[in-house]
Scaffold this active site. Structure first.
Site, short mmCIF file in Angstrom:
data_model
loop_
_atom_site.label_atom_id
_atom_site.label_comp_id
_atom_site.label_asym_id
_atom_site.label_seq_id
_atom_site.Cartn_x
_atom_site.Cartn_y
_atom_site.Cartn_z
N SER A 245 0.91 -1.12 0.14
CA SER A 245 0.17 -0.04 -0.06
C SER A 245 0.88 1.28 -0.01
O SER A 245 2.15 1.22 0.43
CB SER A 245 -0.85 0.01 1.24
OG SER A 245 -0.14 0.18 2.29
N ASP A 246 0.46 2.36 -0.57
CA ASP A 246 1.03 3.66 -0.35
C ASP A 246 0.85 3.82 1.11
O ASP A 246 0.16 3.19 1.74
CB ASP A 246 0.29 4.62 -1.06
CG ASP A 246 1.11 6.00 -1.38
OD1 ASP A 246 2.16 5.80 -0.60
OD2 ASP A 246 0.86 6.74 -2.13
N PHE A 247 1.62 4.91 1.62
CA PHE A 247 1.65 5.09 3.09
C PHE A 247 0.41 5.41 3.53
O PHE A 247 -0.36 6.73 3.09
CB PHE A 247 2.77 6.01 3.41
CG PHE A 247 3.92 5.51 3.56
CD1 PHE A 247 4.91 6.15 4.64
CD2 PHE A 247 4.54 4.35 2.83
CE1 PHE A 247 6.33 5.46 4.55
CE2 PHE A 247 5.77 3.99 2.85
CZ PHE A 247 6.72 4.39 3.68
#
Length: 837
Positions: A245-247
């Protein structure tokens, strides 16, 4: 239970660099997974913080370090460590040079190895749908195929060093406005042919990782989108890498792991870890889903040398990486006009040269993003390079004309020195936790923008209260009114000579970490005397948050007649270099732009300087298409993007003719804002509606008969070329296009042969052209060369929602060869075999 020694021996024995790039045998990896408890397995599917994932030494798994990196490695080993800053990806795309882009990827991989980084969050293969996109500098091209091809080369260069790439942001994360809440509405055909295509090319080229985006696609968060992650990436594409996932872009536990999300970042885990283990124990999900995700993490660890006795690929680092970056910068410079043949200049003697413009002495080397690379403050500027090149035998004048349009002026505007470190250039920074008066860490910073994402020096996570104290002595070089600017994500107070000048109260915690890049900026003025040191101190008081920032800058006094002085210098000169552009404040991860015009009074400066001196070379230091009502005024016009740390030497080499501007536009420059197929990027009720037909921007212009200011693929060489022969031949299911080009000039030059395809029409209207192939030819004076460009069946295929497949439609396809999408030299037709690919 399998024996660890047997598994590791089988897994690691005799591993070569070539074998490490292949999927590890699943039975061996499953054996290692079987040695771990459920809690340990769930823990390893998330970061421990924003930089590392966990370790399990009982199976030989060591922790891995993850870093941003589209323009270089963003992690620094310390305050004096400055990783190499490459050109931005838009500049890579402008090179149209597979080999050179791969070389730059190798340099970035070498930089990662030096800093013990194992995963880089890059390349960004989202598309610049609109010239207003705040993150366009980090993207490649409006064409998805060109994006995928060149991004894959960069990726393969990085991965050749045993460093994984996480290709991002999957998918339709093509703008910044409401990026964490927006819902991209896009039909299947457009999604497949345009926005998924660069990810597909990267996955099939051998990407080791993919990062999901913040946004939703057709109502479902990307990190939970089973159709996209499990169905397409892992199913159709056969992708064997990890999906992260992106942050803070993970929104759930069971839906995410079911969809195919393998790794939650950052850590400690919120939705994975304990919650993931509990979901298994409660029967909500099967433990096999956890095992499958962990196998992908172990496969990653093996590839990057962090599992058992495996090691990274053994390669020799490039001996002269800065020369590669200089070559890459020059290769991306796009010479848009050169009507008077003023360039190249060669040697000049006895001339008066005026170097004008805000970016002559304060250029923009990179865009503003969390992936920003620590930038040296002593990088040479274009003004420095021109003085070095021509200053000895000519008179070189300098006038900025207008001030750069900074929200916060850079620290290099003024002389600041440490009061604690014997007058060292820079500012003292001290970090305190809670109420303590003893700093947990200290450093000296030479830039005024401080952004802390999840961690600070001396504080692994920003989840406690504390403060940061920044102090320095300002050494004024002239008397007058100085403008102080400051902003922060938290409460702060700025004092000059002990007197409060600016302050801000407590701020709410940040939900979107990108807000830290652009907090509100306060300003105030104070008179200072030349030669009299002034102390400046800023205290920031922070509480728990995902990120924090502090921004400080100071603008010294400036004359009121900057524009008039610049015009007078231009009038008195034999030659003018006018260098304008945009600052990092207009190319930002967290915000889209509102206009394509240059900031401030730069348009007026261009018009007046060109009117004062017809021998003006205009250099545009910007990352996206700019409105150019003055495009026909300068003798030569060159777009240089954000060229990285070797901007200045590359520019000097190109102006003199030692190197040539090798770039071709990877995006279309329109004459009017209304001509762009997509312009406004503002979601309505969080919905952002994508186009209904897969017409790429240049195809939109071509199909509608719109004349671009500068078309996709355009760019001039210092050499001249004639297109002489052309043939289209069938080779099995492929089509080979052969083009012979001759250099008709007296100097060596680069030509980019571009092949476009127009599908057959079924309704009487011509369909848009699509780039399907290109080749770079480097030819000496009088030399001829032949480019052979192969188009496979997929080059003629389009997605059929009815058939759920790529299909070559029956009929004749037009083959077009030229120098740009609007400069076509040859045409022919071919009829490839119809049917599914």
């Amino acid at each position: 239970m399998p024996q660890l020694g047997v598994i590791l021996a089988s897994l690691m024995g005799g591993v070569t660099a070539r074998q490490r790039s292949r999927p590890a045998r699943d039975e061996d990896l499953r054996g290692l997974v079987g040695l771990l408890s459920l809690d340990n397995k769930a823990r390893l599917l998330a970061g421990t913080d924003g930089r590392f994932t966990g370790e399990a030494l009982e199976i030989g798994l060591k922790r891995m370090c993850w870093s941003d990196g589209p323009a270089g490695v963003s992690i620094r080993a310390g305050p004096d460590d400055f990783p190499l800053l490459t050109p931005c990806p838009a500049a890579f795309a402008a090179t149209w040079d597979r080999d050179l882009v791969r070389l730059v990827g190798e340099v970035v991989g070498d930089e990662a190895v030096k800093r013990e980084v194992h995963v880089i969050h890059a390349p960004n293969v989202n598309l610049p749908r609109s010239p207003l996109g705040g993150r366009n500098f980090e993207q490649f091209s409006e064409d998805p195929w060109l994006t995928g091809v060149l991004a894959s080369e960069w990726m393969l260069g990085v991965q050749s060093r045993g460093v994984a790439c996480a290709v991002k942001h999957f998918v339709c994360n093509d703008s910044e406005t409401e990026r964490q809440t927006m819902n991209s509405l896009v039909n299947e055909k457009v999604l497949r042919e345009v926005y998924l295509l660069p990810f597909e090319l990267a996955a099939k080229a051998g990407a080791w990782g993919i990062m999901t985006a913040y946004n939703r696609v057709n109502g479902v968060y990307c990190s939970e989108h089973a159709q996209l992650l499990r169905g397409i990436i892992k199913g159709e594409w056969g992708f064997d890498g990890f999906i992260m996932s992106d942050f803070h872009a993970t929104h759930s536990t069971a839906p995410s792991i079911r969809a195919g999300l393998d790794v939650e970042m950052p850590g400690p885990p919120v939705h994975y870890g304990e919650r993931l283990a509990e979901a298994v124990r409660s029967g909500e999900i099967s433990e096999s889903l956890v095992d499958e995700a962990l196998i992908r993490v172990l496969r990653l660890a093996r590839r990057v040398g962090r599992l058992g006795e495996a090691s990274r690929a053994q390669t020799q680092a490039h001996a002269e990486p800065r020369l590669i970056l200089q070559e890459a910068a020059a290769a991306g410079f796009v010479l848009l006009t050169n009507a008077k043949r003023l360039l190249p200049l060669g040697q000049l003697v006895g001339k008066t040269i005026a170097v004008i413009g805000p970016h002559a002495a304060q250029p923009t080397y990179q865009g503003a993003t969390f992936a920003q690379v620590g930038q040296r403050q002593d990088l040479p500027t274009p003004l420095d390079a021109i003085r070095k090149l021509y200053g000895e035998k000519n008179i070189v004048l300098h006038e900025p004309g207008v001030l750069p349009a900074f929200r916060v002026p850079p620290l290099r505007n003024i002389r600041v020195v440490s009061e604690r470190d014997h007058g060292r250039p820079g500012m003292d920074v001290e970090y305190f936790v809670g109420e303590s008066n003893e700093p947990t860490a200290t450093e000296v910073r030479t830039a005024g923008n401080f952004i802390w994402n999840l961690r600070m020096p001396g504080l692994d996570r920003i989840d406690r209260e504390g403060r940061v104290r920044v102090s320095a002595a300002i050494l004024p070089e002239e008397s007058g009114v100085y403008a102080f600017h400051a902003g922060s994500s938290a409460a702060f107070e700025l004092r000059v000579n002990g007197e409060p000048l600016l302050s801000q109260g407590p701020q709410p915690p940040l939900d979107d970490t990108a807000v830290a890049i652009r907090p509100p900026i306060l300003s105030a003025t104070k008179e200072l005397d030349a030669g009299v040191p002034a102390s400046v101190e800023i205290e920031m008081f922070f509480g728990p948050s995902r990120a924090h920032s502090l921004h400080f800058g100071c603008q010294p006094p400036a004359p009121d007649d900057l524009m008039e002085r610049a015009v007078a210098a231009a009038r008195d000169a034999d030659l003018v270099f006018l260098i304008v552009g945009e600052t990092q404040d207009t190319s930002v991860e967290s915000a889209d732009r509102t206009t394509t015009r240059l900031p401030g009074r730069q348009d007026e400066l261009i018009e007046r300087v060109c009117a004062a001196n017809p021998n003006t070379v205009l250099i545009l230091n910007a990352s996206h298409p700019i409105d150019m009502p003055w495009a026909d005024l300068p003798a030569a016009l060159m777009h240089v993007w954000f060229p990285g740390q070797e901007f200045a030497p590359a520019l000097a080499a190109v102006l003199s003719g030692e190197m040539e501007p090798g770039g071709r536009l990877p995006v279309t420059f329109a004459r009017r804002e209304a001509d762009y197929p997509t312009f406004d990027l503002t979601p309505v009720n969080h919905d952002l509606v994508y186009e209904s037909e897969p017409a790429i921007a240049y195809g939109h212009f071509e199909a509608r008969g719109l004349e671009a200011r500068f078309p996709f693929g355009h760019g001039l060489s210092y050499a001249d070329f004639a297109y002489q022969n052309f043939a289209v031949m069938q080779a099995g299911d492929a089509v080979v296009v052969e083009v012979t080009v001759r250099n008709t000039s007296a100097r060596t030059g680069k030509e980019v042969v571009q092949v476009y395809v127009r599908p057959p029409s079924h309704d009487g209207r011509a369909r848009p052209i699509e780039l399907k192939g290109f080749a770079v030819l480097r030819l000496g004076p009088g030399e001829a060369g032949t480019a052979a460009i192969e188009l496979d069946r997929r080059a003629f295929a389009h997605w059929s929602p009815e058939s759920a497949a790529w299909v070559v439609e029956p009929g004749e396809y037009e083959i077009l060869v030229g120098r740009s999408s609007a400069d076509i030299r040859f045409r022919d037709k071919t009829a490839p075999r119809a049917g599914r690919c």
